[in-house]
Scaffold this motif. Structure first.
Motif, PDB file in Angstrom:
ATOM      1  N   ARG A 151      20.306  38.601  34.568  1.00 46.34           N
ATOM      2  CA  ARG A 151      20.422  37.790  33.351  1.00 46.34           C
ATOM      3  C   ARG A 151      21.632  38.221  32.541  1.00 46.34           C
ATOM      4  O   ARG A 151      21.894  39.407  32.375  1.00 46.34           O
ATOM      5  CB  ARG A 151      19.153  37.919  32.510  1.00 46.34           C
ATOM      6  N   LEU A 152      22.376  37.225  32.066  1.00 48.16           N
ATOM      7  CA  LEU A 152      23.502  37.499  31.183  1.00 48.16           C
ATOM      8  C   LEU A 152      23.035  37.222  29.757  1.00 48.16           C
ATOM      9  O   LEU A 152      22.477  36.164  29.486  1.00 48.16           O
ATOM     10  CB  LEU A 152      24.686  36.590  31.523  1.00 48.16           C
ATOM     11  N   GLU A 153      23.273  38.171  28.890  1.00 52.06           N
ATOM     12  CA  GLU A 153      22.867  37.978  27.495  1.00 52.06           C
ATOM     13  C   GLU A 153      24.094  38.091  26.597  1.00 52.06           C
ATOM     14  O   GLU A 153      24.865  39.035  26.696  1.00 52.06           O
ATOM     15  CB  GLU A 153      21.801  39.014  27.104  1.00 52.06           C
ATOM     16  N   GLY A 154      24.292  37.089  25.765  1.00 49.37           N
ATOM     17  CA  GLY A 154      25.442  37.076  24.858  1.00 49.37           C
ATOM     18  C   GLY A 154      26.749  36.792  25.557  1.00 49.37           C
ATOM     19  O   GLY A 154      27.826  37.069  25.032  1.00 49.37           O
ATOM     20  N   MET A 155      26.671  36.243  26.777  1.00 52.08           N
ATOM     21  CA  MET A 155      27.897  35.929  27.524  1.00 52.08           C
ATOM     22  C   MET A 155      27.548  34.940  28.640  1.00 52.08           C
ATOM     23  O   MET A 155      26.369  34.677  28.893  1.00 52.08           O
ATOM     24  CB  MET A 155      28.470  37.197  28.145  1.00 52.08           C
ATOM     25  N   THR A 156      28.553  34.374  29.262  1.00 49.71           N
ATOM     26  CA  THR A 156      28.327  33.490  30.407  1.00 49.71           C
ATOM     27  C   THR A 156      29.216  33.958  31.557  1.00 49.71           C
ATOM     28  O   THR A 156      30.025  34.870  31.400  1.00 49.71           O
ATOM     29  CB  THR A 156      28.696  32.026  30.085  1.00 49.71           C
ATOM     30  N   ARG A 157      29.048  33.325  32.705  1.00 59.94           N
ATOM     31  CA  ARG A 157      29.894  33.671  33.860  1.00 59.94           C
ATOM     32  C   ARG A 157      31.376  33.417  33.556  1.00 59.94           C
ATOM     33  O   ARG A 157      32.243  34.033  34.148  1.00 59.94           O
ATOM     34  CB  ARG A 157      29.491  32.833  35.069  1.00 59.94           C
ATOM     35  N   ARG A 158      31.632  32.485  32.661  1.00 60.25           N
ATOM     36  CA  ARG A 158      33.020  32.176  32.321  1.00 60.25           C
ATOM     37  C   ARG A 158      33.712  33.353  31.662  1.00 60.25           C
ATOM     38  O   ARG A 158      34.941  33.390  31.589  1.00 60.25           O
ATOM     39  CB  ARG A 158      33.091  30.959  31.396  1.00 60.25           C
ATOM     40  N   ASP A 159      32.916  34.297  31.156  1.00 65.76           N
ATOM     41  CA  ASP A 159      33.507  35.467  30.510  1.00 65.76           C
ATOM     42  C   ASP A 159      33.826  36.558  31.523  1.00 65.76           C
ATOM     43  O   ASP A 159      34.272  37.638  31.148  1.00 65.76           O
ATOM     44  CB  ASP A 159      32.538  36.026  29.453  1.00 65.76           C
ATOM     45  N   MET A 160      33.539  36.282  32.813  1.00 68.34           N
ATOM     46  CA  MET A 160      33.697  37.324  33.811  1.00 68.34           C
ATOM     47  C   MET A 160      34.853  37.018  34.748  1.00 68.34           C
ATOM     48  O   MET A 160      34.984  35.909  35.252  1.00 68.34           O
ATOM     49  CB  MET A 160      32.398  37.463  34.629  1.00 68.34           C
ATOM     50  N   ALA A 161      35.693  38.039  34.975  1.00 64.52           N
ATOM     51  CA  ALA A 161      36.757  37.917  35.974  1.00 64.52           C
ATOM     52  C   ALA A 161      36.405  38.815  37.149  1.00 64.52           C
ATOM     53  O   ALA A 161      35.789  39.866  36.962  1.00 64.52           O
ATOM     54  CB  ALA A 161      38.091  38.326  35.374  1.00 64.52           C
ATOM     55  N   TYR A 162      36.774  38.387  38.342  1.00 63.17           N
ATOM     56  CA  TYR A 162      36.357  39.108  39.543  1.00 63.17           C
ATOM     57  C   TYR A 162      37.563  39.321  40.445  1.00 63.17           C
ATOM     58  O   TYR A 162      38.289  38.374  40.758  1.00 63.17           O
ATOM     59  CB  TYR A 162      35.279  38.276  40.243  1.00 63.17           C
ATOM     60  N   LEU A 163      37.777  40.560  40.840  1.00 60.53           N
ATOM     61  CA  LEU A 163      38.846  40.866  41.795  1.00 60.53           C
ATOM     62  C   LEU A 163      38.204  41.242  43.124  1.00 60.53           C
ATOM     63  O   LEU A 163      37.633  42.316  43.254  1.00 60.53           O
ATOM     64  CB  LEU A 163      39.711  42.011  41.280  1.00 60.53           C
ATOM     65  N   PRO A 164      38.278  40.356  44.135  1.00 57.52           N
ATOM     66  CA  PRO A 164      37.655  40.665  45.433  1.00 57.52           C
ATOM     67  C   PRO A 164      38.414  41.787  46.136  1.00 57.52           C
ATOM     68  O   PRO A 164      39.511  42.154  45.738  1.00 57.52           O
ATOM     69  CB  PRO A 164      37.801  39.358  46.226  1.00 57.52           C
ATOM     70  N   GLN A 165      37.827  42.312  47.198  1.00 54.75           N
ATOM     71  CA  GLN A 165      38.539  43.277  48.037  1.00 54.75           C
ATOM     72  C   GLN A 165      39.763  42.606  48.633  1.00 54.75           C
ATOM     73  O   GLN A 165      39.753  41.424  48.930  1.00 54.75           O
ATOM     74  CB  GLN A 165      37.641  43.738  49.186  1.00 54.75           C
ATOM     75  N   GLN A 166      40.816  43.403  48.841  1.00 59.69           N
ATOM     76  CA  GLN A 166      42.059  42.841  49.372  1.00 59.69           C
ATOM     77  C   GLN A 166      41.848  42.144  50.714  1.00 59.69           C
ATOM     78  O   GLN A 166      42.503  41.164  51.025  1.00 59.69           O
ATOM     79  CB  GLN A 166      43.096  43.953  49.542  1.00 59.69           C
ATOM     80  N   ALA A 167      40.892  42.654  51.484  1.00 61.01           N
ATOM     81  CA  ALA A 167      40.680  42.108  52.818  1.00 61.01           C
ATOM     82  C   ALA A 167      40.248  40.636  52.759  1.00 61.01           C
ATOM     83  O   ALA A 167      40.400  39.908  53.729  1.00 61.01           O
ATOM     84  CB  ALA A 167      39.623  42.924  53.550  1.00 61.01           C
ATOM     85  N   GLU A 168      39.725  40.211  51.609  1.00 58.63           N
ATOM     86  CA  GLU A 168      39.248  38.837  51.517  1.00 58.63           C
ATOM     87  C   GLU A 168      40.346  37.871  51.101  1.00 58.63           C
ATOM     88  O   GLU A 168      40.107  36.682  50.909  1.00 58.63           O
ATOM     89  CB  GLU A 168      38.087  38.775  50.515  1.00 58.63           C
ATOM     90  N   ILE A 169      41.558  38.394  50.927  1.00 59.54           N
ATOM     91  CA  ILE A 169      42.675  37.546  50.498  1.00 59.54           C
ATOM     92  C   ILE A 169      43.643  37.350  51.649  1.00 59.54           C
ATOM     93  O   ILE A 169      43.910  38.275  52.411  1.00 59.54           O
ATOM     94  CB  ILE A 169      43.385  38.220  49.307  1.00 59.54           C
ATOM     95  N   ASP A 170      44.144  36.128  51.808  1.00 57.50           N
ATOM     96  CA  ASP A 170      45.115  35.857  52.865  1.00 57.50           C
ATOM     97  C   ASP A 170      46.490  36.307  52.398  1.00 57.50           C
ATOM     98  O   ASP A 170      47.193  35.582  51.702  1.00 57.50           O
ATOM     99  CB  ASP A 170      45.121  34.363  53.190  1.00 57.50           C
ATOM    100  N   ALA A 171      46.861  37.539  52.785  1.00 60.38           N
ATOM    101  CA  ALA A 171      48.086  38.132  52.267  1.00 60.38           C
ATOM    102  C   ALA A 171      49.343  37.476  52.822  1.00 60.38           C
ATOM    103  O   ALA A 171      50.425  37.663  52.289  1.00 60.38           O
ATOM    104  CB  ALA A 171      48.106  39.630  52.588  1.00 60.38           C
ATOM    105  N   ASP A 172      49.224  36.687  53.877  1.00 58.31           N
ATOM    106  CA  ASP A 172      50.391  36.033  54.472  1.00 58.31           C
ATOM    107  C   ASP A 172      50.553  34.597  53.988  1.00 58.31           C
ATOM    108  O   ASP A 172      51.392  33.856  54.477  1.00 58.31           O
ATOM    109  CB  ASP A 172      50.278  36.021  56.004  1.00 58.31           C
TER     110      ASP A 172
END
Lengths: 246, 292
Positions: free
Chosen positions: A61-82
């Motif tokens: 449960r989020l209290e006093g905030m929403t998902r829009r207030d959250m930033a997420y940095l995935p692991q590098q392996a999940e990004i297409d670096a090329d």
């Protein structure tokens, strides 16, 4: 006061739980490190908190905030670096909440992206292709994107894996600034020294919660040994827990 | 000299209407297939296009058996069959936790075998050849409209979802975290792939259509490095291949579909040798242009 409350949360894939019956609170404005052996469910927990993975049981449960207030940095392996894309375009994605799939990018946004690149030590990299970046430079670029996202809560999944010492030092500096601004940080980390120096709170995970609280009280020899033992003895094919029990 | 070049390169088209139609069909195909191929590669789905092109077979064959050489019937059948395989593969991959390319392989092989069986029980070998390799020289107004319509729809759709597609390829976790993406965009993409293969199917046949989609896109990766320039260059490559293939097939009396795809293959090999990025010469002698 904003906070993220976990109530008896079980997370997993293919109905096999990876994180078990976790309860606790991430309080707003704190910096919490998630630590634990490989396969302890650290990334899974982060994905659950971010809402990318629906809990098999319990509730987040989020209290006093929403998902829009959250930033997420995935692991590098999940990004297409090329991927054929300029550094500037990748950083500008930080404005996604404002530009979405169709909106225009304003001059002010481009200027803000340039400023963010300066701040992470990538002056003059705007026009380069991301494929030409080193692992460390790529992580700096992704931190610039986080700067543009400007969220009160920031989730980082192994931000320093395979990243050089100099970059780690610089990015830790950014994280210190974020803490000073009162943002909430939750980061999956491996380096205990780093955690002790930069994260007042820790969550030690080994499929189930071993300890959660002040870092000094969490990262004790006893707790770490318990975490290793819990992960070693884990049965991969463990069935779901019976209703109402461990 | 000039008259000779004219006879070689222009006369086939100024003298024969069917060649002009074929050329226009190639241009329309190139406009849709070029960007399509680029996105297939970026999404690491290069072989999915191939699988889907085979999957179209039984649908086209059923259309052929029911209505003869009727373009609407064969196209509709092909579209339905292609979509069915794409959908089933997606569903099975999600349910069974197997990789999507594995279920694609399973379903396209079933589909291909069914297609060949259907054609061979009722038709002659010539029919099979027609379904497999098409005939761009028999393109009529109806098929031109179909091809042009599909290409226009494809370009419009890409204009709409361009940013979503790019971000979903580059960083899917980020896109989901900011609340975008999901399986809808993937489904729309698969529908577009099937549509473009159906467009290419009358002109080039089910097996050759994917050649005009993938070869120009793969070749252009040796030359440019942005998504938009990749798309533009692969449109150009595809159109040049269409034109050159038509000219060659006209003068040498060769089947046009394979001639077009082979020319695209030639462009690919040349790009591999001379290309700026990752090309053979650029890799073996890096920086040579700077020392002069």
């Amino acid at each position: 006061m904003s906070l993220i409350r976990l109530a008896d949360v079980t997370l997993g894939y293919e109905r096999h739980p990876a994180v078990h019956h976790l309860s606790g609170v991430f309080t707003g404005g704190t910096a919490t490190a998630i630590v634990g052996p490989n396969g302890a469910g650290k990334s899974t927990l982060l994905k659950g908190v971010m809402g990318l993975l629906r809990p098999l049981g319990g509730a987040i449960r989020l209290e006093g905030m929403t998902r829009r207030d959250m930033a997420y940095l995935p692991q590098q392996a999940e990004i297409d670096a090329d991927f054929p894309m300029t550094v500037q375009d990748a950083v500008l994605l930080g404005f996604w909440r404002r530009i979405g799939a169709f909106g225009a990018v304003s001059r002010a946004m481009v200027a803000a992206a340039e400023a963010a690149l300066d701040k992470v030590g990538l002056e003059g990299f705007a026009r380069r292709q991301i494929a030409a970046l080193s692992v460390g430079q790529r992580q700096r670029m992704l931190f610039a994107r986080l700067l543009l996202q400007d969220c009160p809560v920031i989730l980082l999944d192994e931000p320093f894996a395979a990243v050089d010492a100099r970059t780690t030092h610089d990015l830790l500096g950014l994280m210190r600034a974020w803490r000073a601004e009162g943002r909430t940080l939750i980061a999956v980390l491996h380096d205990f020294d780093q955690v002790r120096r930069h994260f007042p709170h820790s969550l030690l995970l080994a499929r189930e919660l071993i300890a959660w609280g002040e870092t000094g009280a969490v990262l004790t020899e006893d707790n770490l040994a318990a975490a290793r033992a819990a992960c070693d003895s884990w049965d991969e094919q463990a069935p779901l827990c019976p209703e109402g029990g461990e | 000299m000039i008259p000779m070049l004219h006879a070689l390169l222009i006369a086939p088209f100024s003298d024969f209407e069917f060649m002009r139609r074929a050329l226009v069909a190639c241009l329309a195909l190139a406009l849709g297939s070029g960007p399509m191929g680029v996105f297939l590669i970026l999404r690491r789905m290069s072989l999915v296009g191939d699988a889907l092109s085979h999957a179209i077979m039984p649908g086209a064959a059923v259309g052929f058996l029911l209505a003869g050489l009727s373009l609407p019937a064969m196209s509709l059948g092909g579209f339905v069959a292609g979509l069915l395989v794409a959908l089933l593969s997606g569903v099975v991959a999600r349910v069974s936790k197997q990789r999507e390319d594995a279920s694609f392989a399973a379903f396209y092989l079933i589909s291909l075998a069914a297609g060949v069986l259907i054609v061979s029980t009722r038709g002659s070998n010539v029919d099979l050849m027609h379904v497999l390799f098409g005939s761009i020289l028999a393109v009529d107004n109806a098929s031109l409209l179909l091809v042009a319509g599909i290409s226009s729809a494809t370009l419009l759709a890409f204009a709409l979802v361009y940013r979503l597609l790019v971000v979903e390829c580059f960083d899917p976790g980020f896109l989901r975290a900011v609340g975008g993406g999901g399986s809808r965009i993937h489904m729309l993409f698969l529908v577009l792939v099937v549509l473009n293969l159906v467009a290419g199917f009358q002109a080039l046949g089910t097996l050759m259509a994917v050649g005009l989609m993938m070869l120009p896109a793969i070749a252009s990766r040796f030359w440019v490095r942005e998504v938009w320039s990749l798309a533009l260059l692969s449109v150009a490559f595809a159109f040049v291949s269409g034109y050159a293939g038509l000219v060659i097939s006209f003068h040498r009396n060769l089947p046009s579909g394979p001639a077009i795809v082979l020319f695209a293959g030639l462009l690919y090999v040349a790009s591999f040798v001379f290309g700026r990025y990752g090309g053979l010469i650029a890799t073996l002698w890096p920086g040579r242009h700077r020392r002069r």
